[in-house]
Write an enzyme that holds these catalytic residues in place. Structure first.
Site: not given
Ligand code: 2RA
Length: 340
Positions: A128, A242
């Site tokens: 991601c 994120h």
């Molecule tokens: C996380 N990118 O954010 C890793 C797995 N999705 O934990």
């Protein structure tokens, strides 16, 4: 033509989102098979208004499938997805199991969509944080040639799936009631009112597996084997988006104004960058605004004043939904590339 499509790991946060994306993106699904653990077999999920019973994930379940979307962990992916290929299905897998396999294309449609067409049965969906960082980086690379990336990520609880989101929610509720915070399980420490600078295990140089993904996957996706990347990945008390602070170094000149014009029309990007805006929501991207939508929002665009060359460095901030564009939406976009 209608297709028989299976989702492996249908009950997890990403699998559930894949089902929603298949509906939203109007993928011509003739039959949808929802595969999960024996524990979930028989439970019902709804697709296009119809209830579908979950089946136990076993090799036989892939018989007759045209496509399989993988939303299970690395171990289950390694065990079952090659059997889906043997059964004649094309697999698009969100686990880390096959991402760096030289025979497996690793694809962000806005960056290297053509690579998907050269698959040998499996196409891997990137991590991601890789997807969210590369969508805005790629168009700037095309303009001025990226040689180095310095990245700090601020990763949502959803990265560890539904358990991580539930743990953060429970901690927030406990804090709100003035109660003790429950013992952490999904994360190394309490997340609410805290930041945890570890996602994955540490390597010999003190980098985590999550931090090395941006270098290793970024080099493969952008076909830049010499790309230099230094990444710090941090878990933050945010539910499902994120965020990333990214500084890029270029081999050719690019001004902030040129970068702004490029990002304003870049595929998969929404430019939100007006420091004079009255509302913070118009001034820069924030995770609360980017959750449950598919674009990567980019803002805080500025020249890298630490770069000795006046037009060789750009710094920006970006946010994107980890479950959608960071996983499920990207996988379904790859599927649609194969159907085009
Ligand atoms: C996380 N990118 O954010 C890793 C797995 N999705 O934990």
């Amino acid at each position: 033509k209608q297709y028989t499509i299976a989702i492996l790991g249908a009950t997890g946060a990403v699998g559930t989102q894949m089902l929603q994306c298949l509906e939203e993106q109007d993928v011509p699904v003739g039959e949808l098979r929802l595969l999960a653990s024996a524990r979930s077999a028989g439970k019902l999920m709804t697709f296009k208004g119809e209830e579908i019973a979950i089946q136990e994930a076993r090799p036989e379940a892939f018989q007759g499938c045209d496509f399989v979307l993988g939303a299970a962990d690395d171990a289950i992916a390694r065990e079952l997805l090659p059997k889906a290929v043997e059964a004649g299905a094309v697999v698009i897998d969100n686990s880390h199991a096959f991402r760096l396999d030289p025979d497996v294309p690793l694809v962000v449609p806005e960056v290297n969509g053509a690579d998907a067409l050269a698959h040998h049965g499996i196409i891997a969906n990137p991590n991601c944080a890789t997807i969210i960082g590369l969508v805005p980086t790629w168009p700037l690379h095309l303009a001025a040639g990226v040689t180095r990336m310095i990245v700090s990520t601020y990763q949502a609880a959803s990265g560890t799936g539904a358990p991580g989101m539930a743990e953060l929610e429970a901690q927030i509720q406990a804090m709100g009631r003035g109660e003790d915070i429950p013992e952490p399980h999904a994360f190394a420490a309490q997340l609410v009112s805290n930041l945890i600078p570890q996602i994955g295990g540490f390597d010999g140089e003190g980098y985590t597996s999550e931090e090395m993904k941006l270098q290793n996957e970024g080099r493969k996706i952008m076909h830049l084997p010499e790309l230099r990347v230094n990444c710090t990945c941090v878990r933050v008390p945010v539910m499902r988006s994120h965020s990333e602070s990214i500084t890029l170094e270029f081999e050719r000149d690019i001004t902030v104004e040129e970068a702004r014009e490029i990002l304003a029309v870049a595929p998969g990007v929404k430019l939100v960058d007006d420091r004079d805006a009255a509302s913070a929501h118009d001034r820069f991207p924030m995770p609360l605004d980017t959750s449950d939508q598919d674009l990567i929002w980019v803002g805080r665009l500025r020249r890298d004043i630490s770069n000795p060359e006046p037009a060789r460095g750009i710094t920006f901030w970006c946010c994107g939904d980890q479950i959608r564009k960071g996983a499920a939406t990207n996988a379904v976009q790859i599927l649609k590339l194969l159907l085009a």
